[in-house]
Design a protein around this motif. Structure first.
Motif: not given
Ligand code: 13P
Ligand code: SF4
Length: 333
Positions: A136-147, A320-326
């Motif tokens: 969820x977005x709530x989990x993403x907000x608690x994360x440093x990087x998404x994969x 963290x989504x931006x980090x993943x895309x980067x």
């Protein structure tokens, strides 16, 4: 149907109870709506064949997030599950993002409620959090990087060797990456109900009947299935593998929707869905399959149900989504 009646029916009951004129050619109507509304249909490989046929782009979670980031359309019609549409909205706050059925969730995402995960994360203050996009977005907000399953290994290998990591929510993907990289990431105990259902015994029997068959598996599968696999990869990785392979028979251990594109692009090859433990159609994701062509048409017509999000949450989930895309762009993924 009068638009006001249709909208109030929608609010009260959802699309299931709405009638569609049976004489309508939905393929034609959907194409017309795409042009009228400058809409793009992004579909995951697990969607039913009719939906894949009307999609402008079909892909895995990474490809879909990249398309959502680059589209010029005004409306994104997301034929997939909720976390995928939510990711598209996080990347495109000014665009309308609609999902044919809001109940199209994900068992992996449900296995990680943000409040419980926060308490878990707080026990490891010197770890960073890498989270699989199925959350969820709530989990993403608690994360440093998404994969995603196609970039998880590269992202983890791009970090300093001594970096301590919590990986959530999929314990199977996490354990697989630990094995591949020699890391010892702390794993959250989540799993996908579809990928944990495959029967080792039945796959073994299939291999006896098809001795030349290659077993290919998604990394959300449990370790015994992954151990049998000749190739492990994301949905687009699996598709590419069968397209490039000289082999002609494949036992496919992932959701059965991917077989449609495999068969379409390799009509002379044989694709056998890996059988589940019992006789149910459990290798069909019950969430992905909530979307139908009828619901897709209705959601384009009425521009509902729409994904809406609190701006503070969106900004926190976007980082963290931006980090993943980067990182993915850096490695040409
Ligand atoms: P992919 O990113 O490999 O398409 O996986 C998405 C998913 O939900 C797998 O169950
Ligand atoms: Fe979620 Fe599993 Fe369905 Fe993928 S197949 S959307 S991980 S429940």
């Amino acid at each position: 149907m009068d638009i006001n009646i249709a909208e109030s029916l929608l609010e009260k009951k959802g699309f299931l109870d709405m009638d569609i004129d049976p004489s309508l050619d939905l393929f034609f109507e959907i194409e017309k709506l795409k042009k009228e509304k400058n809409a793009v249909i992004l579909a995951h490989y697990y969607q039913e064949p009719d939906i894949q046929d009307v999609a402008d782009y079909i892909g895995d979670s990474l490809g879909l997030a990249q398309k959502a980031q680059s589209t010029k359309a005004d409306m994104i019609v997301f034929a997939g599950v909720h976390f995928m549409a939510e990711t598209a909205k996080i990347l495109n706050p000014s665009k309308k993002v609609v999902l044919p059925d809001l109940k199209a969730g994900c068992s992996l995402s449900d296995s990680a409620p943000p409040s419980l995960f926060k308490a878990f994360r707080d026990k490891y203050p010197d770890h960073i959090v890498i989270t699989y996009i199925n959350c969820s977005a709530g989990m993403k907000a608690l994360s440093d990087i998404i994969c995603t399953s196609s970039n998880a290994q590269k992202i983890i290998e791009s970090l300093p060797a001594d970096q301590k990591i919590i990986f959530a929510p999929d314990k199977n993907l996490g354990a697989y990456i630990n094995k591949q990289t020699g890391k010892n990431m702390v794993l959250w105990n989540g799993a996908c109900l579809v990928h944990e259902i495959f029967s080792m015994e039945k796959i073994t029997k299939l291999k006896v009947h098809h001795p030349g068959a290659k077993v290919i598996a998604h990394p959300e599968c449990e370790e015994p299935v992954l151990k049998m696999a000749d190739y492990i990869g994301s949905t687009s990785g699996l598709l590419k593998y069968v397209q490039q392979s000289k082999d002609s028979t494949f036992i496919v251990a992932t959701e059965a929707g991917i077989l449609y594109q495999m068969q379409k692009s390799c009509p002379d090859k044989l694709f056998i869905p890996a059988p589940p433990e019992n006789t149910c159609a459990c290798n069909d994701c019950p969430y992905m399959k909530l979307n139908t062509l009828e619901k897709l048409y209705l959601c384009m017509k009425y521009e509902k149900p729409e994904i809406l999000m609190d701006e503070k949450l969106r900004l926190a989930a976007k980082k963290p989504i931006d980090k993943m895309l980067e990182i993915s762009a850096r490695y040409g993924l």
